[in-house]
Write a protein that holds these residues in place. Structure first.
Motif, PDB file in Angstrom:
ATOM      1  N   UNK A 161       0.847  -1.195   0.000  1.00  0.00           N
ATOM      2  CA  UNK A 161       0.000   0.000   0.000  1.00  0.00           C
ATOM      3  C   UNK A 161       0.880   1.242   0.000  1.00  0.00           C
ATOM      4  N   UNK A 162       0.711   2.068  -1.004  1.00  0.00           N
ATOM      5  CA  UNK A 162       1.525   3.279  -1.130  1.00  0.00           C
ATOM      6  C   UNK A 162       0.667   4.514  -0.886  1.00  0.00           C
ATOM      7  N   UNK A 163       1.132   5.363   0.029  1.00  0.00           N
ATOM      8  CA  UNK A 163       0.421   6.612   0.310  1.00  0.00           C
ATOM      9  C   UNK A 163       0.882   7.629  -0.729  1.00  0.00           C
ATOM     10  N   UNK A 164       0.020   7.883  -1.691  1.00  0.00           N
ATOM     11  CA  UNK A 164       0.414   8.741  -2.806  1.00  0.00           C
ATOM     12  C   UNK A 164      -0.127  10.163  -2.672  1.00  0.00           C
ATOM     13  N   UNK A 165      -1.318  10.308  -2.059  1.00  0.00           N
ATOM     14  CA  UNK A 165      -1.936  11.632  -1.941  1.00  0.00           C
ATOM     15  C   UNK A 165      -2.951  11.601  -0.807  1.00  0.00           C
ATOM     16  N   UNK A 166      -2.728  12.440   0.190  1.00  0.00           N
ATOM     17  CA  UNK A 166      -3.658  12.456   1.328  1.00  0.00           C
ATOM     18  C   UNK A 166      -4.751  13.487   1.077  1.00  0.00           C
ATOM     19  N   UNK A 167      -5.818  13.387   1.846  1.00  0.00           N
ATOM     20  CA  UNK A 167      -6.872  14.405   1.757  1.00  0.00           C
ATOM     21  C   UNK A 167      -6.288  15.780   2.094  1.00  0.00           C
ATOM     22  N   UNK A 168      -5.362  15.788   3.047  1.00  0.00           N
ATOM     23  CA  UNK A 168      -4.728  17.055   3.449  1.00  0.00           C
ATOM     24  C   UNK A 168      -3.884  17.644   2.315  1.00  0.00           C
ATOM     25  N   UNK A 169      -3.408  16.787   1.400  1.00  0.00           N
ATOM     26  CA  UNK A 169      -2.579  17.279   0.299  1.00  0.00           C
ATOM     27  C   UNK A 169      -3.362  18.161  -0.685  1.00  0.00           C
ATOM     28  N   UNK A 170      -4.719  18.162  -0.599  1.00  0.00           N
ATOM     29  CA  UNK A 170      -5.509  19.056  -1.460  1.00  0.00           C
ATOM     30  C   UNK A 170      -5.198  20.517  -1.164  1.00  0.00           C
ATOM     31  N   UNK A 171      -4.598  20.787   0.001  1.00  0.00           N
ATOM     32  CA  UNK A 171      -4.274  22.177   0.352  1.00  0.00           C
ATOM     33  C   UNK A 171      -3.024  22.691  -0.361  1.00  0.00           C
ATOM     34  N   UNK A 172      -2.350  21.834  -1.098  1.00  0.00           N
ATOM     35  CA  UNK A 172      -1.120  22.268  -1.794  1.00  0.00           C
ATOM     36  C   UNK A 172      -1.453  23.145  -3.007  1.00  0.00           C
ATOM     37  N   UNK A 173      -0.457  23.863  -3.546  1.00  0.00           N
ATOM     38  CA  UNK A 173      -0.723  24.693  -4.727  1.00  0.00           C
ATOM     39  C   UNK A 173      -1.295  23.855  -5.861  1.00  0.00           C
ATOM     40  N   UNK A 174      -2.270  24.434  -6.590  1.00  0.00           N
ATOM     41  CA  UNK A 174      -2.973  23.620  -7.597  1.00  0.00           C
ATOM     42  C   UNK A 174      -2.023  23.155  -8.703  1.00  0.00           C
ATOM     43  N   UNK A 175      -0.970  23.924  -8.993  1.00  0.00           N
ATOM     44  CA  UNK A 175      -0.006  23.508 -10.017  1.00  0.00           C
ATOM     45  C   UNK A 175       0.671  22.184  -9.628  1.00  0.00           C
ATOM     46  N   UNK A 176       0.995  22.084  -8.341  1.00  0.00           N
ATOM     47  CA  UNK A 176       1.644  20.864  -7.856  1.00  0.00           C
ATOM     48  C   UNK A 176       0.664  19.684  -7.905  1.00  0.00           C
ATOM     49  N   UNK A 177      -0.581  19.959  -7.511  1.00  0.00           N
ATOM     50  CA  UNK A 177      -1.588  18.893  -7.511  1.00  0.00           C
ATOM     51  C   UNK A 177      -1.811  18.389  -8.947  1.00  0.00           C
ATOM     52  N   UNK A 178      -1.926  19.335  -9.869  1.00  0.00           N
ATOM     53  CA  UNK A 178      -2.142  18.934 -11.270  1.00  0.00           C
ATOM     54  C   UNK A 178      -0.986  18.095 -11.794  1.00  0.00           C
ATOM     55  N   UNK A 179       0.224  18.481 -11.401  1.00  0.00           N
ATOM     56  CA  UNK A 179       1.404  17.716 -11.839  1.00  0.00           C
ATOM     57  C   UNK A 179       1.348  16.296 -11.278  1.00  0.00           C
ATOM     58  N   UNK A 180       0.863  16.171 -10.039  1.00  0.00           N
ATOM     59  CA  UNK A 180       0.751  14.828  -9.444  1.00  0.00           C
ATOM     60  C   UNK A 180      -0.240  13.965 -10.225  1.00  0.00           C
ATOM     61  N   UNK A 181      -1.353  14.561 -10.646  1.00  0.00           N
ATOM     62  CA  UNK A 181      -2.333  13.776 -11.422  1.00  0.00           C
ATOM     63  C   UNK A 181      -1.765  13.395 -12.786  1.00  0.00           C
ATOM     64  N   UNK A 182      -0.987  14.320 -13.373  1.00  0.00           N
ATOM     65  CA  UNK A 182      -0.351  13.969 -14.660  1.00  0.00           C
ATOM     66  C   UNK A 182       0.599  12.796 -14.489  1.00  0.00           C
ATOM     67  N   UNK A 183       1.374  12.841 -13.397  1.00  0.00           N
ATOM     68  CA  UNK A 183       2.332  11.752 -13.143  1.00  0.00           C
ATOM     69  C   UNK A 183       1.609  10.430 -12.876  1.00  0.00           C
ATOM     70  N   UNK A 184       0.488  10.522 -12.149  1.00  0.00           N
ATOM     71  CA  UNK A 184      -0.284   9.309 -11.866  1.00  0.00           C
ATOM     72  C   UNK A 184      -0.820   8.708 -13.171  1.00  0.00           C
TER      73      UNK A 184
END
Ligand code: IPE
Ligand code: IPE
Ligand code: MG
Length: 264
Positions: A76-99
């Protein structure tokens, strides 16, 4: 249902220095990892945080492959927590692209190696396209039996417990269950990890000594291992070191050391 592969008991994993020797005996049946330190890894190199996540995705590939090779049935890999939604949207979008990139590039290998991908968390909150790709990958890999790869996405341990309580309340209101019948087994069967063993070992990288809302129910008796290494630098030798450390431990589950000694 999870099928635990037959591990050859005395099978030593090749190419390891003696200090990191890991055997097929007493491997975690479920390994959980908090993949932390991508940002600091990047900062040390004057790179953007997104570059750190890209390097971290490479560690995910390596570690999944290693776990499959040595026969760990659930990862089980912790890739994105609910709390991580508070990060800058550019970073979040990059994470979804990587996923998305990861899911597309690894599907072939997941099929070849019989790895079932399973997302845990509030995945409805993910962007539609990513959500669709995730569900599609879960369906395509759904019949694979040799390893489960749980990806925790928009995950919160507390939310998972509340969700289980809500599900049970609905079952009770429908008179399919009496409140007094609810026990730990029934409760656990209403979590995302129903039918899976609890994690035997939790690894957290980057030196942080906290749980960060991960698998709160499931980790009641999990062994904890904190690695000082940032996630992008956590590769097979570091994994072997963690597993070797785990294999040297005595798990007592509330009993005395003497009682445990008599069991073997
Ligand atoms: C972990 O690395 C990855 C995610 C939480 C998505 P971080 O991004 O938390 O890296 P640090 O902790 O800032 O170094
Ligand atoms: C935990 O890392 C979540 C993931 C690894 C996905 P964080 O970097 O978000 O954790 P905290 O906030 O520092 O505890
Ligand atoms: Mg972090």
């Amino acid at each position: 249902m999870v099928t635990i592969p037959n591990l050859s008991k005395k099978n030593t994993i090749p190419d390891q220095p003696a200090s990191e020797r890991v055997t097929g005996e007493n491997l975690p049946r479920h390994l959980a990892i908090i993949m932390d330190g991508n940002g600091r890894w990047a900062k040390e190199r004057n790179l953007s945080r997104i570059e750190g996540h890209r390097a971290g995705a490479e560690s995910v590939r390596v570690i999944v492959r290693s776990c499959r090779k040595i026969g760990i049935p659930v990862l089980t890999l912790y890739a994105f927590s609910k709390e991580n939604w508070q990060r800058p949207s550019r970073e979040i979008q990059a994470l979804w692209r990587l996923l998305s990139k990861y899911l597309k590039s690894e599907l072939g290998e997941m099929m070849e190696n019989s790895i079932r991908l399973n997302a845990i968390g509030d995945i409805q909150e993910l962007p539609k396209r990513v959500h669709r790709l995730l569900v599609d990958t879960m369906e395509k890999t759904g019949a694979n039996r040799d390893m489960i790869l749980n990806l925790a996405l928009s995950y919160s341990g507390r939310s998972e417990i509340v969700r289980a309580a809500q599900k049970l309340a609905v079952t009770c209101l429908a008179k399919e269950l009496q409140p007094a019948e609810i026990d730990e087994v029934i409760f656990a069967n209403n979590l995302y990890t129903a039918d899976m063993p609890d994690p035997d070992l939790l690894i957290r990288t980057s030196g942080e000594q906290r749980i960060s809302n991960f698998l709160l129910w499931q980790m009641a008796y999990t062994e904890l291992y904190v690695s000082p290494v940032y996630w992008p630098d956590f590769r097979e030798p570091e994994l072997m070191e963690a597993l070797a450390d785990y294999q040297r431990r005595e798990r007592r589950f509330g009993k005395t050391g003497e009682q445990k000694g008599k069991e073997v």
